[in-house]
Design a protein around this motif. Structure first.
Motif, PDB file in Angstrom:
ATOM      1  N   LEU A   5       0.175   2.367   5.905  1.00 55.31           N
ATOM      2  CA  LEU A   5      -0.716   3.234   5.132  1.00 55.31           C
ATOM      3  C   LEU A   5      -0.001   3.794   3.903  1.00 55.31           C
ATOM      4  O   LEU A   5      -0.603   3.939   2.833  1.00 55.31           O
ATOM      5  CB  LEU A   5      -1.224   4.374   6.017  1.00 55.31           C
ATOM      6  N   LYS A   6       1.298   4.106   4.051  1.00 53.28           N
ATOM      7  CA  LYS A   6       2.069   4.622   2.914  1.00 53.28           C
ATOM      8  C   LYS A   6       2.146   3.579   1.798  1.00 53.28           C
ATOM      9  O   LYS A   6       2.097   3.924   0.610  1.00 53.28           O
ATOM     10  CB  LYS A   6       3.479   5.012   3.362  1.00 53.28           C
ATOM     11  N   PHE A   7       2.275   2.315   2.185  1.00 54.25           N
ATOM     12  CA  PHE A   7       2.298   1.258   1.167  1.00 54.25           C
ATOM     13  C   PHE A   7       1.012   1.263   0.356  1.00 54.25           C
ATOM     14  O   PHE A   7       1.032   1.214  -0.878  1.00 54.25           O
ATOM     15  CB  PHE A   7       2.495  -0.120   1.815  1.00 54.25           C
ATOM     16  N   HIS A   8      -0.126   1.335   1.046  1.00 52.36           N
ATOM     17  CA  HIS A   8      -1.403   1.319   0.337  1.00 52.36           C
ATOM     18  C   HIS A   8      -1.559   2.549  -0.550  1.00 52.36           C
ATOM     19  O   HIS A   8      -2.070   2.450  -1.673  1.00 52.36           O
ATOM     20  CB  HIS A   8      -2.555   1.244   1.332  1.00 52.36           C
ATOM     21  N   ASN A   9      -1.109   3.691  -0.056  1.00 50.59           N
ATOM     22  CA  ASN A   9      -1.202   4.911  -0.852  1.00 50.59           C
ATOM     23  C   ASN A   9      -0.300   4.812  -2.086  1.00 50.59           C
ATOM     24  O   ASN A   9      -0.709   5.173  -3.198  1.00 50.59           O
ATOM     25  CB  ASN A   9      -0.802   6.112   0.002  1.00 50.59           C
ATOM     26  N   ARG A  10       0.901   4.302  -1.879  1.00 44.92           N
ATOM     27  CA  ARG A  10       1.833   4.150  -3.002  1.00 44.92           C
ATOM     28  C   ARG A  10       1.306   3.133  -4.014  1.00 44.92           C
ATOM     29  O   ARG A  10       1.364   3.341  -5.232  1.00 44.92           O
ATOM     30  CB  ARG A  10       3.204   3.723  -2.474  1.00 44.92           C
ATOM     31  N   LEU A  11       0.784   2.014  -3.497  1.00 50.78           N
ATOM     32  CA  LEU A  11       0.239   0.988  -4.377  1.00 50.78           C
ATOM     33  C   LEU A  11      -0.925   1.532  -5.193  1.00 50.78           C
ATOM     34  O   LEU A  11      -1.008   1.303  -6.416  1.00 50.78           O
ATOM     35  CB  LEU A  11      -0.215  -0.212  -3.552  1.00 50.78           C
ATOM     36  N   GLY A  12      -1.820   2.272  -4.540  1.00 46.33           N
ATOM     37  CA  GLY A  12      -2.941   2.859  -5.273  1.00 46.33           C
ATOM     38  C   GLY A  12      -2.477   3.819  -6.347  1.00 46.33           C
ATOM     39  O   GLY A  12      -3.019   3.840  -7.468  1.00 46.33           O
ATOM     40  N   GLY A  13      -1.448   4.599  -6.017  1.00 46.66           N
ATOM     41  CA  GLY A  13      -0.933   5.577  -6.984  1.00 46.66           C
ATOM     42  C   GLY A  13      -0.195   4.939  -8.141  1.00 46.66           C
ATOM     43  O   GLY A  13      -0.201   5.480  -9.256  1.00 46.66           O
ATOM     44  N   GLU A  14       0.468   3.800  -7.910  1.00 52.49           N
ATOM     45  CA  GLU A  14       1.281   3.168  -8.952  1.00 52.49           C
ATOM     46  C   GLU A  14       0.548   2.044  -9.688  1.00 52.49           C
ATOM     47  O   GLU A  14       1.099   1.460 -10.631  1.00 52.49           O
ATOM     48  CB  GLU A  14       2.574   2.611  -8.336  1.00 52.49           C
ATOM     49  N   PHE A  15      -0.665   1.756  -9.266  1.00 52.09           N
ATOM     50  CA  PHE A  15      -1.359   0.598  -9.811  1.00 52.09           C
ATOM     51  C   PHE A  15      -1.547   0.691 -11.327  1.00 52.09           C
ATOM     52  O   PHE A  15      -1.290  -0.274 -12.063  1.00 52.09           O
ATOM     53  CB  PHE A  15      -2.711   0.423  -9.125  1.00 52.09           C
ATOM     54  N   LYS A  16      -1.961   1.842 -11.803  1.00 53.04           N
ATOM     55  CA  LYS A  16      -2.190   2.000 -13.253  1.00 53.04           C
ATOM     56  C   LYS A  16      -0.897   1.801 -14.035  1.00 53.04           C
ATOM     57  O   LYS A  16      -0.904   1.149 -15.099  1.00 53.04           O
ATOM     58  CB  LYS A  16      -2.766   3.385 -13.545  1.00 53.04           C
ATOM     59  N   SER A  17       0.214   2.315 -13.519  1.00 52.86           N
ATOM     60  CA  SER A  17       1.487   2.139 -14.224  1.00 52.86           C
ATOM     61  C   SER A  17       1.924   0.673 -14.215  1.00 52.86           C
ATOM     62  O   SER A  17       2.540   0.193 -15.175  1.00 52.86           O
ATOM     63  CB  SER A  17       2.573   3.019 -13.599  1.00 52.86           C
TER      64      SER A  17
END
Length: 388
Positions: free
Chosen positions: A71-83
Motif C-alpha cells: 500500500l505504501k508503494f501505491h501511495n508513494r507512486l500516486g504522490g510522486e507521479f506528477k514529478s
C-alpha cells in the motif's frame, strides 16, 4: 517514443514468475524498437536483487514485501507521479497498477498524454479472496476502466466482457509473447546427457510456480496418474521445473508414492536455461484446474513449449484449446478421474507419430513474440494519441 512503464509487481532478478517475465520482456522489446522506457515498480530488498533490465530505473525500494509496504508503494507512486511526468515528459504511459488509475488519469488528461492500462481478468467476476479485498479492487478496476484512454487485454474473451461497458475502439487485444531466440529446441540427446537422463526414457515435463492451488490440484492429478501408469511402464520419467510455497507438499506426495527416482524436482531455474529442460523432454504439461469452468486459460508456458517444438498435454479449457488446436494437443478433462492417465498413455503411445513441432514454432514466430506485442502496443499508443 518515451514511455512511462508502470507495474505494482516487483521485478527482482531472481524471480521467475510469469507476471515478472511478461512485464520485463515487453519492456525490453519496446526498447529494442527504439523507444525510451522508464521502469517504475516496487522493489523489496528481502526478495532478491535490484535489476533494471536495461531500462531507465525508477524502481522504489522497500525493506520487505508486506501488505503495508504494498500500500505504501501505491501511495508513494500516486504522490510522486506528477514529478515523474515533469521529469521525463513521456509521450505515453502504460500501467499495470490498479489502485492509482484515477489519479493518473486526472494528471494525464489535461496534458493529452495517452494512457493505456493492462488488464488480465475482470476482478468482479473472479474468485479472489477475501471478499473485502475483492470488493475494493473490483471497484478500483471499474473506475480505472472508465478513466483511461485505452485498455490492453491478452484474450478476445476478456475484451468482449469489457466492451459491454465501454466503447469498442478503446480495447486492444494484444497477446503475450515468447523470446524465440531463447526458447528454441536444443539437441535432445545432448541435453539428456547433460542432465543425466537416458536416451530411451520417455519424459513428461512441467514448468511453473507452485503458489496457486489451481496448479497444485493439476500436479496432484498428474502424480497420481503417473503412479498408476508407471507400474506398467518403467522407462517413463517426469521433471517438475520451478519453485513455490507448495514445493514441499508436492515433494512429499511424490515421496509417499515411492516415485523419488522417477519424478524429479529441479527447484528454481533461470529462464534462459528452461529451454534446455524442455528440449530433453518428450511432452510438456499445462495442467491447471480453474476455479470455475468458464475461466479462460492464459499462459506463457504454452507459447514457450510450442516455440521449442514440443507436444502439449493441457487442461481442456477455453483459451488453451484455441491456441493449440491446430497442433494436436492432448486435452485433459479435469472432471474425469480417469482422464489424466488416459492422456499419459496416449502421449506415450503416440510418441513416434506426432510431428507438428516445426509448425508450432512457426505459429509462435508469426503470432506470439514479445516484439510483436511491443509493436502492437506502440501502434495502439499512436492511434489513441491522434484522438486526444
Amino acid at each position: 517514443m518515451r514511455i512511462l512503464y508502470i507495474t505494482s509487481v516487483s521485478l527482482e532478478k531472481e524471480k521467475n514468475t510469469g507476471n515478472k517475465i511478461h512485464f520485463t520482456e515487453v519492456g525490453k522489446a519496446l526498447k529494442s524498437l527504439g523507444n525510451e522506457i522508464i521502469l517504475i515498480a516496487p522493489r523489496y530488498e528481502n526478495l532478491g536483487s535490484r535489476y533494471d533490465y536495461g531500462l531507465i530505473d525508477e524502481q522504489m525500494d522497500f525493506p520487505k514485501r508486506t501488505y503495508v509496504n504494498y500500500l505504501k508503494f501505491h501511495n508513494r507512486l500516486g504522490g510522486e507521479f506528477k514529478s515523474l511526468i515533469d521529469k521525463y515528459s513521456p509521450d505515453f504511459v502504460y500501467s499495470r497498477d490498479i489502485i492509482n488509475g484515477h489519479r493518473f488519469y486526472k494528471i494525464l488528461k489535461p496534458l493529452k498524454i495517452p494512457y493505456m492500462i493492462e488488464i488480465n481478468d475482470i476482478i468482479a467476476n473472479s474468485d479472489l479472496k477475501p471478499d473485502l479485498l475483492k470488493m475494493i479492487l473490483a471497484s478500483n478496476q471499474f473506475k480505472q476502466i472508465g478513466n483511461c484512454d485505452a485498455i490492453r487485454v491478452m484474450l478476445d474473451q476478456t475484451a468482449e466482457k469489457i466492451r459491454n461497458k465501454i466503447p469498442e475502439k478503446k480495447v486492444f487485444t494484444i497477446p503475450h509473447g515468447t523470446d524465440t531466440d531463447i526458447f528454441k529446441e536444443r539437441d535432445k540427446l545432448e541435453m539428456r546427457s547433460k542432465y543425466g537422463f537416458g536416451k530411451d526414457d520417455y519424459i513428461y515435463l512441467f514448468v511453473g510456480t507452485f503458489n496457486s492451488e489451481s496448479y497444485v490440484k493439476g500436479l496432484k492429478s498428474f502424480i497420481e496418474a503417473f503412479h498408476n501408469f508407471y507400474s506398467t511402464n518403467k522407462n517413463i520419467k517426469a521433471i517438475i521445473v520451478g519453485d513455490g510455497k507448495n514445493h514441499v507438499t508436492l515433494k512429499e506426495i511424490v515421496r509417499s508414492k515411492g516415485l523419488d527416482e522417477m519424478i524429479f524436482f529441479t527447484g528454481y531455474i533461470q529462464n534462459d536455461i528452461v529451454p534446455e529442460y524442455i528440449s530433453l523432454s518428450d511432452i510438456c504439461l499445462q495442467v491447471w484446474v480453474p476455479e470455475r469452468d468458464d475461466k479462460v486459460g492464459l499462459s506463457l508456458k504454452l507459447s514457450s513449449y510450442m516455440a521449442c517444438g514440443r507436444r502439449i498435454l493441457l487442461s481442456d479449457i477455453e483459451g488453451f484449446r484455441e491456441i493449440t488446436s491446430d497442433f494436436d494437443p492432448i486435452l485433459w478433462n479435469y472432471h474425469d478421474e480417469h482422464s489424466m492417465r488416459n492422456c499419459l498413455v496416449k502421449a506415450y503411445e503416440e510418441k513416434d507419430i506426432w510431428c507438428k513441432g516445426k509448425e508450432q514454432r512457426k505459429f509462435v514466430e508469426e503470432n506470439y513474440t514479445w516484439k510483436i506485442s511491443a509493436k502492437r502496443i506502440v501502434n495502439a499508443a499512436e492511434t489513441i494519441g491522434e484522438k486526444l
